[in-house]
Design a protein around this motif. Structure first.
Motif, PDB file in Angstrom:
ATOM      1  N   ARG A  37       0.886  -1.164   0.000  1.00 45.29           N
ATOM      2  CA  ARG A  37       0.000   0.000   0.000  1.00 45.29           C
ATOM      3  C   ARG A  37       0.920   1.207   0.000  1.00 45.29           C
ATOM      4  NH1 ARG A  37      -5.591   1.029   1.215  1.00 45.29           N
ATOM      5  NH2 ARG A  37      -5.791   3.256   0.810  1.00 45.29           N
ATOM      6  N   VAL A  38       0.813   2.049  -1.026  1.00 47.70           N
ATOM      7  CA  VAL A  38       1.711   3.193  -1.174  1.00 47.70           C
ATOM      8  C   VAL A  38       0.968   4.477  -0.815  1.00 47.70           C
ATOM      9  CG1 VAL A  38       3.136   4.534  -2.770  1.00 47.70           C
ATOM     10  CG2 VAL A  38       3.069   2.026  -2.948  1.00 47.70           C
ATOM     11  N   PHE A  39       1.601   5.275   0.029  1.00 53.44           N
ATOM     12  CA  PHE A  39       1.118   6.611   0.369  1.00 53.44           C
ATOM     13  C   PHE A  39       2.155   7.602  -0.148  1.00 53.44           C
ATOM     14  CE2 PHE A  39      -0.417   3.894   3.862  1.00 53.44           C
ATOM     15  CZ  PHE A  39      -1.781   4.127   3.769  1.00 53.44           C
ATOM     16  N   TRP A  40       1.719   8.565  -0.942  1.00 50.52           N
ATOM     17  CA  TRP A  40       2.634   9.587  -1.459  1.00 50.52           C
ATOM     18  C   TRP A  40       2.343  10.872  -0.700  1.00 50.52           C
ATOM     19  CZ3 TRP A  40       5.586   8.643  -6.171  1.00 50.52           C
ATOM     20  CH2 TRP A  40       6.455   9.690  -6.478  1.00 50.52           C
ATOM     21  N   LEU A  41       3.138  11.138   0.333  1.00 47.41           N
ATOM     22  CA  LEU A  41       2.950  12.320   1.165  1.00 47.41           C
ATOM     23  C   LEU A  41       3.708  13.483   0.535  1.00 47.41           C
ATOM     24  CD1 LEU A  41       1.772  13.585   3.729  1.00 47.41           C
ATOM     25  CD2 LEU A  41       3.880  12.897   4.908  1.00 47.41           C
ATOM     26  N   ASP A  42       2.983  14.294  -0.217  1.00 40.69           N
ATOM     27  CA  ASP A  42       3.558  15.459  -0.885  1.00 40.69           C
ATOM     28  C   ASP A  42       3.260  16.679  -0.024  1.00 40.69           C
ATOM     29  OD1 ASP A  42       4.241  17.620  -2.493  1.00 40.69           O
ATOM     30  OD2 ASP A  42       3.400  16.725  -4.305  1.00 40.69           O
ATOM     31  N   VAL A  43       4.311  17.257   0.555  1.00 38.14           N
ATOM     32  CA  VAL A  43       4.120  18.390   1.462  1.00 38.14           C
ATOM     33  C   VAL A  43       4.505  19.722   0.809  1.00 38.14           C
ATOM     34  CG1 VAL A  43       4.240  17.006   3.563  1.00 38.14           C
ATOM     35  CG2 VAL A  43       6.332  17.971   2.619  1.00 38.14           C
ATOM     36  N   HIS A  44       4.358  19.787  -0.508  1.00 33.08           N
ATOM     37  CA  HIS A  44       4.572  21.046  -1.228  1.00 33.08           C
ATOM     38  C   HIS A  44       3.650  22.107  -0.630  1.00 33.08           C
ATOM     39  CE1 HIS A  44       5.561  23.709  -4.474  1.00 33.08           C
ATOM     40  NE2 HIS A  44       4.282  23.872  -4.751  1.00 33.08           N
ATOM     41  N   ASP A  45       4.195  23.276  -0.361  1.00 35.05           N
ATOM     42  CA  ASP A  45       3.471  24.412   0.230  1.00 35.05           C
ATOM     43  C   ASP A  45       3.043  24.181   1.677  1.00 35.05           C
ATOM     44  OD1 ASP A  45       3.724  26.080  -1.973  1.00 35.05           O
ATOM     45  OD2 ASP A  45       1.864  25.363  -2.884  1.00 35.05           O
ATOM     46  N   VAL A  46       3.588  23.178   2.343  1.00 38.55           N
ATOM     47  CA  VAL A  46       3.314  22.948   3.762  1.00 38.55           C
ATOM     48  C   VAL A  46       4.474  23.546   4.544  1.00 38.55           C
ATOM     49  CG1 VAL A  46       3.118  21.191   5.557  1.00 38.55           C
ATOM     50  CG2 VAL A  46       1.925  20.896   3.377  1.00 38.55           C
ATOM     51  N   ARG A  47       4.142  24.444   5.474  1.00 36.72           N
ATOM     52  CA  ARG A  47       5.205  25.153   6.197  1.00 36.72           C
ATOM     53  C   ARG A  47       5.073  25.079   7.711  1.00 36.72           C
ATOM     54  NH1 ARG A  47       4.266  29.409   1.949  1.00 36.72           N
ATOM     55  NH2 ARG A  47       5.909  29.008   0.445  1.00 36.72           N
ATOM     56  N   ASP A  48       4.033  24.395   8.208  1.00 33.65           N
ATOM     57  CA  ASP A  48       3.855  24.341   9.657  1.00 33.65           C
ATOM     58  C   ASP A  48       3.148  23.057  10.071  1.00 33.65           C
ATOM     59  OD1 ASP A  48       1.051  24.723   9.266  1.00 33.65           O
ATOM     60  OD2 ASP A  48       1.268  26.887   9.429  1.00 33.65           O
ATOM     61  N   LYS A  49       3.095  22.842  11.368  1.00 35.87           N
ATOM     62  CA  LYS A  49       2.537  21.610  11.922  1.00 35.87           C
ATOM     63  C   LYS A  49       1.078  21.433  11.545  1.00 35.87           C
ATOM     64  CE  LYS A  49       1.621  19.447  16.396  1.00 35.87           C
ATOM     65  NZ  LYS A  49       1.759  19.609  17.848  1.00 35.87           N
TER      66      LYS A  49
END
Length: 149
Positions: A37-49
């Motif tokens: 099971r693949v999860f692609w966690l793309d945090v582009h534009d994520v800057r905080d918790k």
């Protein structure tokens, strides 16, 4: 890297993977074909918790009662009963540099949560591995709190 994880030549862990996104996508598809099971966690534009935990809730399909805190994320990654896998889980952590630069403590805590989840699943029929995608754009700067490959 993918072949080593799929064949067991590399144990489950949190690893950096110097790769371009096309190759990473091919690797994800290969892992899915092999029953991961693949999860692609793309945090582009994520800057905080707050934004990170929201993105995690979306990508990991966390239940509506997810508490949006570190303990809840760790609990969710140790359960995953709502996201069954045939023979394991693979997390692709992408576009991490912006978060690591904006809030290094949040990035480091996420890596610690990933490490704990890997340990939890290590000796099960469905081990979990995390690949931190290190693309050409990521290699332009100095490493930012990444584990060694």
């Amino acid at each position: 890297m993918i072949a080593e994880l799929l064949t067991g030549r590399r144990p489950p862990g949190v690893y950096t993977w110097p790769v371009d996104r096309k190759e990473a996508a091919r690797g994800a598809a290969e892992a899915e074909r092999a029953g991961r099971r693949v999860f692609w966690l793309d945090v582009h534009d994520v800057r905080d918790k707050r934004a990170l935990l929201e993105r995690c809730a979306e990508e990991f399909l966390l239940p509506s009662y997810f508490g949006h805190n570190w303990d809840a994320l760790q609990d969710g990654l140790r359960d995953l009963s709502w996201a069954p896998a045939n023979c394991g889980y693979l997390v692709m952590y992408d576009h991490w540099r912006e978060l690591a630069g904006a809030d290094p403590a949040v990035h480091q805590t996420l890596l610690e949560v990933f490490t704990a989840a890997v340990e939890h699943w290590r000796h099960t029929a469905t081990p979990l591995a995390v690949l931190i995608l290190v693309t050409e754009e990521d290699r332009e700067g100095a490493p930012v709190g990444l584990p060694d490959a």
